[in-house]
Design a protein around this motif. Structure first.
Motif, mmCIF file in Angstrom:
data_model
loop_
_atom_site.group_PDB
_atom_site.id
_atom_site.type_symbol
_atom_site.label_atom_id
_atom_site.label_comp_id
_atom_site.label_asym_id
_atom_site.label_seq_id
_atom_site.Cartn_x
_atom_site.Cartn_y
_atom_site.Cartn_z
ATOM 1 N N GLY A 6 0.811 -1.209 0.000
ATOM 2 C CA GLY A 6 0.000 0.000 0.000
ATOM 3 C C GLY A 6 0.841 1.252 0.000
ATOM 4 N N GLY A 7 0.366 2.225 0.782
ATOM 5 C CA GLY A 7 1.105 3.475 0.904
ATOM 6 C C GLY A 7 1.749 3.621 2.263
ATOM 7 N N ASN A 8 2.027 2.485 2.913
ATOM 8 C CA ASN A 8 2.498 2.532 4.298
ATOM 9 C C ASN A 8 3.818 3.263 4.467
ATOM 10 O OD1 ASN A 8 0.246 1.133 5.087
ATOM 11 N ND2 ASN A 8 1.252 -0.867 5.160
ATOM 12 N N SER A 9 4.632 3.294 3.434
ATOM 13 C CA SER A 9 5.918 3.991 3.539
ATOM 14 C C SER A 9 5.850 5.408 2.995
ATOM 15 C CB SER A 9 6.996 3.216 2.771
ATOM 16 O OG SER A 9 6.669 3.139 1.393
ATOM 17 N N GLY A 10 4.650 5.838 2.603
ATOM 18 C CA GLY A 10 4.507 7.157 1.998
ATOM 19 C C GLY A 10 4.031 8.217 2.970
ATOM 20 N N THR A 11 3.433 9.248 2.419
ATOM 21 C CA THR A 11 2.944 10.386 3.188
ATOM 22 C C THR A 11 1.608 10.057 3.838
ATOM 23 O OG1 THR A 11 4.011 11.884 1.633
ATOM 24 C CG2 THR A 11 2.295 12.822 3.052
ATOM 25 N N THR A 12 1.416 10.476 5.079
ATOM 26 C CA THR A 12 0.120 10.321 5.732
ATOM 27 C C THR A 12 -0.778 11.498 5.368
ATOM 28 O OG1 THR A 12 1.049 9.088 7.578
ATOM 29 C CG2 THR A 12 -1.092 10.127 7.938
ATOM 30 N N VAL A 13 -1.962 11.155 4.854
ATOM 31 C CA VAL A 13 -2.939 12.164 4.436
ATOM 32 C C VAL A 13 -4.200 11.957 5.265
ATOM 33 C CG1 VAL A 13 -4.373 12.984 2.535
ATOM 34 C CG2 VAL A 13 -2.012 12.294 2.100
ATOM 35 N N TYR A 14 -4.747 13.050 5.796
ATOM 36 C CA TYR A 14 -5.925 12.963 6.661
ATOM 37 C C TYR A 14 -7.183 13.403 5.928
ATOM 38 C CZ TYR A 14 -2.642 12.330 10.476
ATOM 39 O OH TYR A 14 -1.636 11.842 11.292
ATOM 40 N N VAL A 15 -8.232 12.591 6.067
ATOM 41 C CA VAL A 15 -9.562 12.985 5.605
ATOM 42 C C VAL A 15 -10.228 13.716 6.764
ATOM 43 C CG1 VAL A 15 -11.813 12.184 4.823
ATOM 44 C CG2 VAL A 15 -9.718 11.073 3.988
ATOM 45 N N THR A 16 -10.593 14.968 6.532
ATOM 46 C CA THR A 16 -11.056 15.827 7.627
ATOM 47 C C THR A 16 -12.510 16.246 7.508
ATOM 48 O OG1 THR A 16 -10.264 17.804 6.456
ATOM 49 C CG2 THR A 16 -8.732 16.738 7.995
ATOM 50 N N ASN A 17 -13.187 15.798 6.448
ATOM 51 C CA ASN A 17 -14.604 16.143 6.292
ATOM 52 C C ASN A 17 -15.311 15.047 5.521
ATOM 53 O OD1 ASN A 17 -14.524 16.808 3.335
ATOM 54 N ND2 ASN A 17 -13.129 18.427 4.045
ATOM 55 N N LEU A 18 -16.621 15.149 5.413
ATOM 56 C CA LEU A 18 -17.439 14.157 4.706
ATOM 57 C C LEU A 18 -17.886 14.662 3.344
ATOM 58 C CD1 LEU A 18 -19.679 12.955 7.692
ATOM 59 C CD2 LEU A 18 -17.561 11.922 6.837
ATOM 60 N N ASN A 19 -17.214 15.668 2.833
ATOM 61 C CA ASN A 19 -17.578 16.229 1.535
ATOM 62 C C ASN A 19 -17.272 15.245 0.410
ATOM 63 O OD1 ASN A 19 -18.200 18.534 2.957
ATOM 64 N ND2 ASN A 19 -16.273 19.577 2.465
ATOM 65 N N ASP A 20 -17.998 15.371 -0.680
ATOM 66 C CA ASP A 20 -17.755 14.510 -1.834
ATOM 67 C C ASP A 20 -16.430 14.823 -2.508
ATOM 68 O OD1 ASP A 20 -18.634 12.643 -4.043
ATOM 69 O OD2 ASP A 20 -18.507 14.514 -5.186
ATOM 70 N N ASN A 21 -15.993 16.054 -2.449
ATOM 71 C CA ASN A 21 -14.720 16.410 -3.064
ATOM 72 C C ASN A 21 -14.169 17.660 -2.402
ATOM 73 O OD1 ASN A 21 -15.821 18.827 -4.492
ATOM 74 N ND2 ASN A 21 -16.936 17.295 -5.681
ATOM 75 N N GLY A 22 -12.971 18.039 -2.823
ATOM 76 C CA GLY A 22 -12.343 19.235 -2.286
ATOM 77 C C GLY A 22 -11.297 18.927 -1.227
ATOM 78 N N THR A 23 -10.682 19.966 -0.731
ATOM 79 C CA THR A 23 -9.632 19.821 0.273
ATOM 80 C C THR A 23 -10.144 19.069 1.491
ATOM 81 O OG1 THR A 23 -8.646 21.910 -0.446
ATOM 82 C CG2 THR A 23 -8.013 21.081 1.728
ATOM 83 N N GLY A 24 -9.383 18.072 1.930
ATOM 84 C CA GLY A 24 -9.747 17.298 3.107
ATOM 85 C C GLY A 24 -10.735 16.179 2.843
ATOM 86 N N THR A 69 -10.240 13.467 -2.742
ATOM 87 C CA THR A 69 -8.946 14.116 -2.947
ATOM 88 C C THR A 69 -7.821 13.274 -2.361
ATOM 89 O OG1 THR A 69 -9.928 16.324 -2.985
ATOM 90 C CG2 THR A 69 -7.591 16.177 -2.439
ATOM 91 N N ALA A 70 -8.049 12.666 -1.199
ATOM 92 C CA ALA A 70 -7.003 11.870 -0.544
ATOM 93 C C ALA A 70 -6.568 10.696 -1.406
ATOM 94 C CB ALA A 70 -7.505 11.385 0.808
ATOM 95 N N VAL A 71 -7.513 10.015 -2.054
ATOM 96 C CA VAL A 71 -7.159 8.818 -2.825
ATOM 97 C C VAL A 71 -6.687 9.143 -4.232
ATOM 98 C CG1 VAL A 71 -8.762 7.422 -1.484
ATOM 99 C CG2 VAL A 71 -9.531 8.401 -3.668
ATOM 100 N N SER A 72 -6.627 10.412 -4.581
ATOM 101 C CA SER A 72 -6.210 10.795 -5.926
ATOM 102 C C SER A 72 -4.690 10.819 -6.075
ATOM 103 C CB SER A 72 -6.775 12.176 -6.292
ATOM 104 O OG SER A 72 -6.214 13.187 -5.474
ATOM 105 N N SER A 73 -3.963 10.670 -4.973
ATOM 106 C CA SER A 73 -2.500 10.664 -5.010
ATOM 107 C C SER A 73 -1.970 9.278 -4.671
ATOM 108 C CB SER A 73 -1.933 11.677 -4.008
ATOM 109 O OG SER A 73 -2.345 12.984 -4.324
ATOM 110 N N SER A 74 -0.844 8.921 -5.257
ATOM 111 C CA SER A 74 -0.194 7.648 -4.965
ATOM 112 C C SER A 74 0.765 7.784 -3.785
ATOM 113 C CB SER A 74 0.587 7.156 -6.189
ATOM 114 O OG SER A 74 -0.280 6.892 -7.262
#
Length: 367
Positions: A40-58, A62-67
């Motif tokens: 997975g991405g265990n050795s990569g950057t930690t990204v936090y999901v901070t809201n329940l929005n369908d898209n946008g920052t947090g 958006t979180a799963v759009s990066s490898s």
């Protein structure tokens, strides 16, 4: 070379490949099966999901759009999706980091199609009829490679609940695959190899799974089926280790013997420790059932790790899976699913609309 010799050579080579995979279990402590090679991405950057929005920052999208990311959640609840979500390769989705009562999505498909090296844990994926595209599934990993799904909950899939056509090295473990609508199918797997381990399959017409690959199917519980473990007449030449599973008839089950469906002589099967409870009397009191259609009987497992994974009897698997399968903590939908199984033949239905469950939020339940 004859078809039989070609098949034997393929099985031998696959055994060597899967032995190497099992040694490299990197996904997380306790990971098993062919998908356990995923990091997975265990050795990569930690990204936090901070809201329940369908898209946008947090947002989750958006979180799963990066490898190369390790995704954690600082928010709990449902994320309503208004379009399908495509995952990137090399990611880990840690649903267990969400505050109680947990995290999940509903309304559209989540897709790992064509991607590789993905770990998803403690996550809910519920498509339902809010998705106007009936050709989509709750989770799609077609042509994906090295995928492990653990302690996930998949409900209300339209095309398939879990679609893995062309997928290589996958594990689905400790998960709930239940209440498909539309085609009313559980999972469709082709290419493989695949491992299905300690899962709860509930109220599907068929494909629990449809296995057109070399498969480990160990300590699963299947309830209220019309057809359960299936290879299909056009499957090709594959091998199946079917060990310590419990098939339990429910109100929708018309023929309990269809626990094994369309298993022709071109399929090689090692089956032991499996039970079928066919009497729908509210008591777990099945009988041993290890004759798998007209499949060719193997005297030993095709996969060298299968017996080591099969640590529970079918009855013990029932107790374990009822207590542990699915995303944690259990929400309304999973509690409903489990309660129908615990009726042991007296309740449950194959449905066409999640609202028919009678649960809140148009059948999606409140998370």
């Amino acid at each position: 070379m004859s078809i039989a010799r070609t098949a034997r050579a393929y099985i031998c080579n696959t055994q060597l490949d899967q032995a190497a995979i099992q040694v490299a279990q990197n996904a997380f402590s306790g990971a098993v099966g062919f998908g356990a090679i995923a990091t997975g991405g265990n050795s990569g950057t930690t990204v936090y999901v901070t809201n329940l929005n369908d898209n946008g920052t947090g947002s989750f999208r958006t979180a799963v759009s990066s490898s190369n990311v390790n995704i954690e959640f600082s928010v709990s609840g449902y994320i309503e999706l208004y379009s399908p979500v495509s995952l990137s390769s090399d990611i880990t989705i840690n649903g267990q980091t969400a505050p109680s009562p947990g995290i999940g999505t509903f309304g559209r498909e989540i897709s790992a199609s064509g991607k590789s090296n993905i770990i998803i844990r403690n996550f809910r994926m519920r498509q339902g009829n809010l998705d106007t595209d009936t050709g989509k599934s709750a989770f799609n990993m077609g042509t994906a490679t090295n995928i492990i799904l653990d302690h996930c909950s998949f409900e209300y899939g339209q095309f398939d609940t879990v679609d893995a056509v062309g997928a290589v090295n996958i594990t689905v473990s400790n998960s709930i695959i239940a209440l498909p609508i539309g085609q009313q199918f559980g999972a469709h797997v082709e290419t493989g190899p695949s491992t299905f381990y300690r899962n709860l399959w509930v109220s599907a017409h068929n494909r629990q799974p449809l296995s057109k690959d070399d498969t480990q199917y160990i300590n699963n519980i299947v309830y209220n089926y019309q057809a359960a473990y299936t290879s299909a007449d056009t499957a090709g030449y594959f091998s199946h280790d079917i060990i310590g599973n419990y098939f339990i008839a429910g109100p929708s089950t018309t023929s309990a013997g269809d626990a094994y469906f369309q298993m022709a002589s071109d399929q090689n099967v090692y089956a032991t420790g499996n039970y079928i409870d066919s009497n729908k009397d509210g008591v777990l009191n099945g009988a041993a059932s290890n004759t798998v259609g007209s499949a060719t009987v193997l005297s030993s497992p095709w996969a060298s790790t299968s017996l080591g994974l099969a640590t529970l009897t079918a009855a013990e698997a029932y107790t374990y899976v009822i207590a542990n399968a699915g995303a944690s903590p259990r929400d309304q939908v999973d509690a409903y699913v489990v309660s129908t199984v615990e009726s042991l033949g007296t309740s449950g239905a194959i449905i066409t609309n999640q609202a028919s469950t009678g649960l809140s939020n148009d059948g999606y339940g409140t998370l």
